[in-house]
Motif scaffolding. Structure first.
Motif, short mmCIF file in Angstrom:
data_model
loop_
_atom_site.label_atom_id
_atom_site.label_comp_id
_atom_site.label_asym_id
_atom_site.label_seq_id
_atom_site.Cartn_x
_atom_site.Cartn_y
_atom_site.Cartn_z
N ALA A 55 -5.39 7.59 5.43
CA ALA A 55 -5.08 6.32 4.78
C ALA A 55 -3.61 5.95 4.96
CB ALA A 55 -5.43 6.40 3.29
N THR A 56 -2.72 6.94 4.84
CA THR A 56 -1.29 6.67 5.01
C THR A 56 -0.97 6.29 6.44
OG1 THR A 56 -0.73 8.22 3.23
CG2 THR A 56 1.02 7.64 4.76
N GLY B 52 -9.29 11.01 3.07
CA GLY B 52 -8.09 11.67 2.61
C GLY B 52 -6.84 10.82 2.73
N ALA B 53 -5.76 11.32 2.09
CA ALA B 53 -4.51 10.57 2.01
C ALA B 53 -3.82 10.45 3.36
CB ALA B 53 -3.58 11.25 1.00
N LEU C 194 -10.74 4.42 2.82
CA LEU C 194 -10.31 5.48 3.72
C LEU C 194 -9.70 6.65 2.96
CD1 LEU C 194 -8.67 3.41 6.62
CD2 LEU C 194 -10.79 4.71 6.74
N HIS C 195 -8.93 6.31 1.93
CA HIS C 195 -8.31 7.35 1.10
C HIS C 195 -9.37 8.20 0.42
CE1 HIS C 195 -6.07 9.21 -2.20
NE2 HIS C 195 -4.96 8.97 -1.51
N ASP C 196 -10.40 7.56 -0.11
CA ASP C 196 -11.44 8.28 -0.84
C ASP C 196 -12.33 9.11 0.09
OD1 ASP C 196 -10.47 7.19 -3.15
OD2 ASP C 196 -11.95 5.56 -3.22
N TYR D 280 -8.17 0.42 2.77
CA TYR D 280 -7.23 1.53 2.57
C TYR D 280 -7.74 2.47 1.49
CZ TYR D 280 -3.01 3.91 0.91
OH TYR D 280 -2.10 4.86 0.49
N ALA D 281 -8.20 1.90 0.38
CA ALA D 281 -8.71 2.73 -0.72
C ALA D 281 -9.95 3.52 -0.29
CB ALA D 281 -9.03 1.85 -1.93
N GLU E 51 -6.69 -3.92 1.44
CA GLU E 51 -6.46 -3.01 0.32
C GLU E 51 -7.70 -2.17 0.03
OE1 GLU E 51 -4.12 -6.86 -0.50
OE2 GLU E 51 -6.05 -6.27 0.33
N LEU F 254 0.82 -1.21 0.00
CA LEU F 254 0.00 0.00 0.00
C LEU F 254 0.86 1.26 0.00
CD1 LEU F 254 -2.72 -1.05 2.62
CD2 LEU F 254 -2.95 -1.01 0.13
#
Length: 436
Positions: free
Chosen positions: A313-314, A309-310, A304-306, A301-302, A298, A144
């Motif tokens: 997710a990071t 935010g990044a 959470l990113h959407d 993570y995607a 995975e 990731l």
């Protein structure tokens, strides 16, 4: 006339004056002179063992439970953490009072060679399931963060864990404890940050405290959560990690004082582990329920990113990586202790780590879904719980083992109830899975 030292102070002073004193003995002397507040020097074993409660298997189980069922299984996380406090304290007490780990004591009491090997085999399978979850979790995190192939992520995770085990072998347990506790701090930040940004529903959390299930899969996830929360290898490892506290006790500190420090140690570790596990489930329940693809790390993570935010997710991915690195080292330590205690075979930690790395790499290279492998590994751990928990409760209740520090009847009863509940859950799971 000068004051006369009491027995504890005299032993501590003698230890400090001895040039051949071990690090544990010198630490005892400092504790004897430093007052009650220096008891903080004794904290650490439970925090190291507690990392096992925050391994990638926990992340997969709690994230999947929250994404699929919302707040339904909040009660499982809470109940598991309460039981974990009692279990880890009993494990540490066993190591402190006897100076032996649970596998060592069982190795002395299981006289039949075939029975002892059979017991070792199930414990070894549990340890291998632990290794599997932790290597896979680290590999997924590296994929990731840096888009590394899973197989190479597994190799890197295993290599770093071997370096950490080499540190434990050469520099001693205190340095190893500091490294693991530092990773624990990273884990806590990585997995709880999102809850503060997008808080869960208070009504949903309260409703999730009511015990109930919704179908076979919710029982499977409950068993997975408990297997990841009350991990058999953590029971074995904690009793071993507490043995150096026996050396400290023999050098000048009373058992009562050590057990007081242990209760604080376990309480702090379980508050951290329970809070982080609950945060993972609540994060998924509040933000990922009903979102497609969140049944995998995975996908989570995607999502959470959407949605968040990044940064969130990071942080999640970094927490997952720290989780894999820390817990795989503790898992290898526990596996080596199991083999030594039951079979009287001492295998170097680094060599053992290398051997147990192979099954995880084979699964990563086969293309099998890593999140599903993580969840299933936690179910295997759940079935190993009675084999560790029942002997632990039995031994800590025996006057011939712990003497005046044996369990009171209330403690033994609580341990027995926890054992019955966990075994009942596993039997129910088997019936649901194979009986339709």
């Amino acid at each position: 006339m000068p004051k006369t030292l009491n027995d504890e102070q005299a032993r501590g002073a003698g230890t400090a004056a001895s040039p051949a004193a071990s690090p544990a003995q010198r630490r005892a002397a400092r504790l004897g002179r430093g007052g009650q507040h220096r008891i903080l020097w004794l904290l650490g074993p439970a925090l190291v063992a507690g990392v096992a409660y925050l391994d990638p298997g926990n992340v997969a189980s709690n994230m999947t439970a929250g994404a699929e069922y919302g707040y339904l299984l909040v009660w499982v996380v809470v109940a598991g953490n309460v039981m974990a406090w009692l279990i880890q304290y009993l494990s540490a007490k066993l190591g402190i009072v006897t100076g032996k780990s649970l596998p060592e004591l069982l190795g002395l009491r299981i006289r039949n060679r075939h029975a002892r090997r059979s017991y070792w085999l199930q414990a070894e399978l549990v340890a291998m399931a632990t290794d599997l979850a932790e290597i896979i979790g680290g590999a997924v995190a590296l994929n990731l963060l840096f888009n590394l192939p899973l197989i190479w992520g597994g190799v890197i995770t295993g290599t770093v864990s071997m370096v950490m085990l080499a540190v434990q072998t050469r520099r001693g347990p205190r340095v190893f404890e500091r490294v693991v506790i530092s990773l624990l701090a990273i884990i806590a930040i990585g997995f709880t940050a999102g809850v503060f940004i997008a808080p869960p529903s208070p009504e949903g959390v309260l409703g999730g405290l009511v015990p109930r299930f919704e179908g076979t899969n919710s029982v499977l996830l409950a068993a997975s959560i408990l297997g990841a929360t009350i991990m058999p290898h953590a029971i074995y490892a904690h009793s071993a990690l507490a043995r150096d506290r026996f050396e400290v006790r023999a050098s000048g500190l009373t058992t009562k004082r050590l057990l007081t420090a242990t209760r604080w140690d376990v309480s702090i570790a379980m508050v951290i582990a329970g809070s982080v596990n609950l945060a993972i489930l609540l994060l998924a329940a509040a933000n990922l329920q009903g979102v497609a693809g969140t049944d995998s790390l995975e996908g989570a993570y995607a999502a959470l990113h959407d949605s968040m935010g990044a940064v969130v997710a990071t942080l999640f991915a970094v927490g997952l990586l720290a989780s894999g690195l820390a817990s795989t080292s503790v898992g290898a330590y526990a596996g080596a202790e199991i083999m030594h205690g039951l079979l009287h075979v001492r295998v170097p930690l680094v060599a053992r780590r290398l051997v147990t790395l192979i099954p995880a790499l084979l699964i990563l290279g086969s293309g099998f879904d890593p999140t599903q492998a993580l969840v299933l590994s936690q179910v295997v751990l759940s079935f190993g719980i009675p084999f560790a928990l029942v002997p632990l409760v039995w031994l800590t209740a025996k006057a011939g083992v712990l003497g005046e520090y044996r369990n009171r009847w209330v403690t033994t009863s609580a341990g027995a109830v926890a054992s019955v509940l966990l075994i009942t859950l596993n039997v129910t799971l088997l019936v649901l899975l194979f009986g339709g």
